[in-house]
Write a protein that holds these residues in place. Sequence first.
Motif, PDB file in Angstrom:
ATOM      1  N   SER A  95       7.749  -4.653  -5.920  1.00  0.00           N
ATOM      2  CA  SER A  95       6.668  -3.981  -5.165  1.00  0.00           C
ATOM      3  C   SER A  95       5.486  -4.173  -6.000  1.00  0.00           C
ATOM      4  O   SER A  95       5.457  -4.376  -7.289  1.00  0.00           O
ATOM      5  CB  SER A  95       7.032  -2.387  -5.594  1.00  0.00           C
ATOM      6  OG  SER A  95       5.897  -1.706  -5.003  1.00  0.00           O
ATOM      7  N   VAL A  96       4.596  -4.755  -5.202  1.00  0.00           N
ATOM      8  CA  VAL A  96       3.226  -5.463  -5.709  1.00  0.00           C
ATOM      9  C   VAL A  96       1.912  -4.705  -5.125  1.00  0.00           C
ATOM     10  O   VAL A  96       1.851  -4.535  -3.902  1.00  0.00           O
ATOM     11  CB  VAL A  96       3.226  -6.934  -5.287  1.00  0.00           C
ATOM     12  CG1 VAL A  96       1.774  -7.620  -6.039  1.00  0.00           C
ATOM     13  CG2 VAL A  96       4.579  -7.773  -5.635  1.00  0.00           C
ATOM     14  N   MET A  97       1.198  -4.134  -6.052  1.00  0.00           N
ATOM     15  CA  MET A  97       0.082  -3.725  -5.748  1.00  0.00           C
ATOM     16  C   MET A  97      -0.937  -4.664  -5.925  1.00  0.00           C
ATOM     17  O   MET A  97      -1.443  -4.971  -7.234  1.00  0.00           O
ATOM     18  CB  MET A  97      -0.474  -2.368  -6.619  1.00  0.00           C
ATOM     19  CG  MET A  97       0.081  -1.289  -6.120  1.00  0.00           C
ATOM     20  SD  MET A  97       1.942  -0.731  -6.685  1.00  0.00           S
ATOM     21  CE  MET A  97       2.848  -1.346  -5.016  1.00  0.00           C
ATOM     22  N   GLY A 152       0.855  -3.534  -0.845  1.00  0.00           N
ATOM     23  CA  GLY A 152      -0.141  -3.085  -0.446  1.00  0.00           C
ATOM     24  C   GLY A 152      -1.284  -3.492  -1.411  1.00  0.00           C
ATOM     25  O   GLY A 152      -1.022  -4.129  -2.166  1.00  0.00           O
ATOM     26  N   HIS A 153      -2.410  -2.950  -1.277  1.00  0.00           N
ATOM     27  CA  HIS A 153      -3.621  -3.613  -2.050  1.00  0.00           C
ATOM     28  C   HIS A 153      -4.278  -2.191  -2.755  1.00  0.00           C
ATOM     29  O   HIS A 153      -4.682  -1.318  -2.131  1.00  0.00           O
ATOM     30  CB  HIS A 153      -4.509  -4.617  -1.387  1.00  0.00           C
ATOM     31  CG  HIS A 153      -5.460  -3.737  -0.317  1.00  0.00           C
ATOM     32  ND1 HIS A 153      -6.566  -3.022  -0.568  1.00  0.00           N
ATOM     33  CD2 HIS A 153      -5.429  -3.694   0.908  1.00  0.00           C
ATOM     34  CE1 HIS A 153      -7.275  -2.707   0.461  1.00  0.00           C
ATOM     35  NE2 HIS A 153      -6.419  -3.212   1.540  1.00  0.00           N
ATOM     36  N   LEU A 154      -4.611  -2.649  -4.223  1.00  0.00           N
ATOM     37  CA  LEU A 154      -5.117  -1.266  -4.891  1.00  0.00           C
ATOM     38  C   LEU A 154      -6.622  -1.241  -4.656  1.00  0.00           C
ATOM     39  O   LEU A 154      -6.893   0.209  -4.680  1.00  0.00           O
ATOM     40  CB  LEU A 154      -4.799  -1.675  -6.290  1.00  0.00           C
ATOM     41  CG  LEU A 154      -3.632  -1.456  -6.985  1.00  0.00           C
ATOM     42  CD1 LEU A 154      -3.580  -1.910  -8.327  1.00  0.00           C
ATOM     43  CD2 LEU A 154      -3.554   0.174  -6.970  1.00  0.00           C
ATOM     44  N   SER A 187       2.082  -3.594   4.009  1.00  0.00           N
ATOM     45  CA  SER A 187       1.728  -2.457   4.706  1.00  0.00           C
ATOM     46  C   SER A 187      -0.049  -2.132   4.352  1.00  0.00           C
ATOM     47  O   SER A 187      -0.407  -1.858   3.408  1.00  0.00           O
ATOM     48  CB  SER A 187       2.091  -1.127   4.166  1.00  0.00           C
ATOM     49  OG  SER A 187       1.563   0.117   4.581  1.00  0.00           O
ATOM     50  N   ASP A 188      -0.761  -2.562   5.447  1.00  0.00           N
ATOM     51  CA  ASP A 188      -2.282  -2.399   5.238  1.00  0.00           C
ATOM     52  C   ASP A 188      -2.865  -1.961   6.585  1.00  0.00           C
ATOM     53  O   ASP A 188      -4.029  -2.575   6.903  1.00  0.00           O
ATOM     54  CB  ASP A 188      -2.877  -3.676   4.621  1.00  0.00           C
ATOM     55  CG  ASP A 188      -4.208  -3.633   4.314  1.00  0.00           C
ATOM     56  OD1 ASP A 188      -4.767  -2.456   4.241  1.00  0.00           O
ATOM     57  OD2 ASP A 188      -4.852  -4.666   4.253  1.00  0.00           O
ATOM     58  N   HIS A 231      -6.184   5.863   3.475  1.00  0.00           N
ATOM     59  CA  HIS A 231      -5.479   4.775   4.440  1.00  0.00           C
ATOM     60  C   HIS A 231      -5.694   3.249   4.008  1.00  0.00           C
ATOM     61  O   HIS A 231      -4.864   2.663   4.573  1.00  0.00           O
ATOM     62  CB  HIS A 231      -5.750   5.298   5.809  1.00  0.00           C
ATOM     63  CG  HIS A 231      -5.340   6.421   6.520  1.00  0.00           C
ATOM     64  ND1 HIS A 231      -3.769   6.631   6.707  1.00  0.00           N
ATOM     65  CD2 HIS A 231      -5.818   7.687   6.488  1.00  0.00           C
ATOM     66  CE1 HIS A 231      -3.619   7.793   7.112  1.00  0.00           C
ATOM     67  NE2 HIS A 231      -4.854   8.732   7.125  1.00  0.00           N
ATOM     68  N   ASP A 232      -6.602   2.980   3.465  1.00  0.00           N
ATOM     69  CA  ASP A 232      -6.724   1.553   2.968  1.00  0.00           C
ATOM     70  C   ASP A 232      -7.351   1.279   1.654  1.00  0.00           C
ATOM     71  O   ASP A 232      -8.741   1.281   1.350  1.00  0.00           O
ATOM     72  CB  ASP A 232      -7.994   1.199   3.961  1.00  0.00           C
ATOM     73  CG  ASP A 232      -8.418  -0.293   3.791  1.00  0.00           C
ATOM     74  OD1 ASP A 232      -7.578  -0.911   3.572  1.00  0.00           O
ATOM     75  OD2 ASP A 232      -9.675  -0.715   4.488  1.00  0.00           O
ATOM     76  N   ASP A 233      -6.252   1.481   0.813  1.00  0.00           N
ATOM     77  CA  ASP A 233      -4.768   1.008   1.162  1.00  0.00           C
ATOM     78  C   ASP A 233      -3.971   1.947   0.125  1.00  0.00           C
ATOM     79  O   ASP A 233      -2.931   1.520  -0.212  1.00  0.00           O
ATOM     80  CB  ASP A 233      -4.628  -0.287   1.120  1.00  0.00           C
ATOM     81  CG  ASP A 233      -2.959  -0.632   1.873  1.00  0.00           C
ATOM     82  OD1 ASP A 233      -2.675   0.016   2.619  1.00  0.00           O
ATOM     83  OD2 ASP A 233      -2.542  -1.419   1.544  1.00  0.00           O
ATOM     84  N   GLY A 234      -4.224   3.107   0.119  1.00  0.00           N
ATOM     85  CA  GLY A 234      -3.523   3.812  -0.965  1.00  0.00           C
ATOM     86  C   GLY A 234      -2.168   4.118  -0.330  1.00  0.00           C
ATOM     87  O   GLY A 234      -1.011   3.934  -1.061  1.00  0.00           O
TER      88      GLY A 234
END
Length: 385
Positions: free
Chosen positions: A247-249, A206-208, A280-281, A218-221
């Motif tokens: 697992s990459v943030m 996902g993105h931090l 997942s985003d 929700h975007d993107d916790g």
Amino acid sequence: MEEEGFDNVFLQSTQVPHWVRGASEQAYFQSGNTKVEVPIAALGGSVATPASGVKAGIIEVRNFQELRALGKDKVAGKIVFYNRPMDPTEQSTFDAYRGAVDQRGNGATEAAKLGAVGAIVRSMTTRMDDFPHTGGMRYGTGVPLIPTAAISTNGAELLSKAIKTDPSTQFYFKQNCETLPDAPSHNVIGELKGSTGAGELIVVGGHLDSWDLAQGAHDDGTGCVQAIEALRILKTLGYSPKRTLRSVMFMNEENGLRGGVTYADSARKKQEVHLAAIESDRGGFTPLGFGIVGTPARKARIQSWQPLFATYGIHEIGPGGGGADIGPLGQQGATLLGLIPDSQRYFDYHHAASDTFDAVSKRELEMGGAAMAAMIYLIDKYGLD
């Protein structure tokens, strides 16, 4: 990830754009002696207004064709108001979003070409409320940089009605944003080592980063939490993966994709082979399926597992988007998958101050993480070829 005993947890450095909002924006429209304040939020990447703000006549359009038809004589010196809603007849709100977001991304440039002094864009949401939804915008080369902001949907309706009643309506807005030199940041990576030493990797991410108006729940916790949870589930079950699982943030999805590009560049230099990447985003809502980007044979293999997911209400497994952060890995041959949750509520919160943790359902969040864990397990155990 350290507390859960992942085999390796580390930071990956990257330089990112640095845009700051500054003091809260102000806006109102004026018809005669009547002033009506409306909620706005500067768009990410926009320039500021002058310190005193901008006040000018305002012109409403629904698309760039209407704007160009007006011509420079009618647009120069005015503020352009883009008021094309997301199409409520689209089943997928992401399709509705794609059909409207060009006015946010390119609205300032198109208005500036005709001499406008500012641009105001209807928020990208189907919900009627008082939350302006921000998001990235960009300036074209060779045109003046004019300030641009999103207005809430309720505010857009009020403004549109006022313009129709009084075409001489004036609009005022003041914003204090600025772009600073690029700043150092990091991707955050945790991994479970593969047992076979084959060298292939499977990434889930996902993105931090999030826009600054809220917590970015929700975007993107939710995507970050699910990326960690998917690996935690497999570890808790005692599963020993064949391939190394990461697992990459990712950092900087929202205004540049520097994190995803940095990760892919590092993988290429290290000659790492990524079999698959899952992102997942799209919010932490009930999972419905996965979109797949890959060869026909690999798509068919993944789709053959659909009966295993159907019991859990996950039926939409087929062609679709993988995710912006993992996109660069696709150029290196990785098969990309994007978790598809129910999209109907996502844009209620997207890029707005309402995107807070209390809007996340723990049960829906866990279901998405479990779906991703199951997909990782199948890809790792049975491969894609």
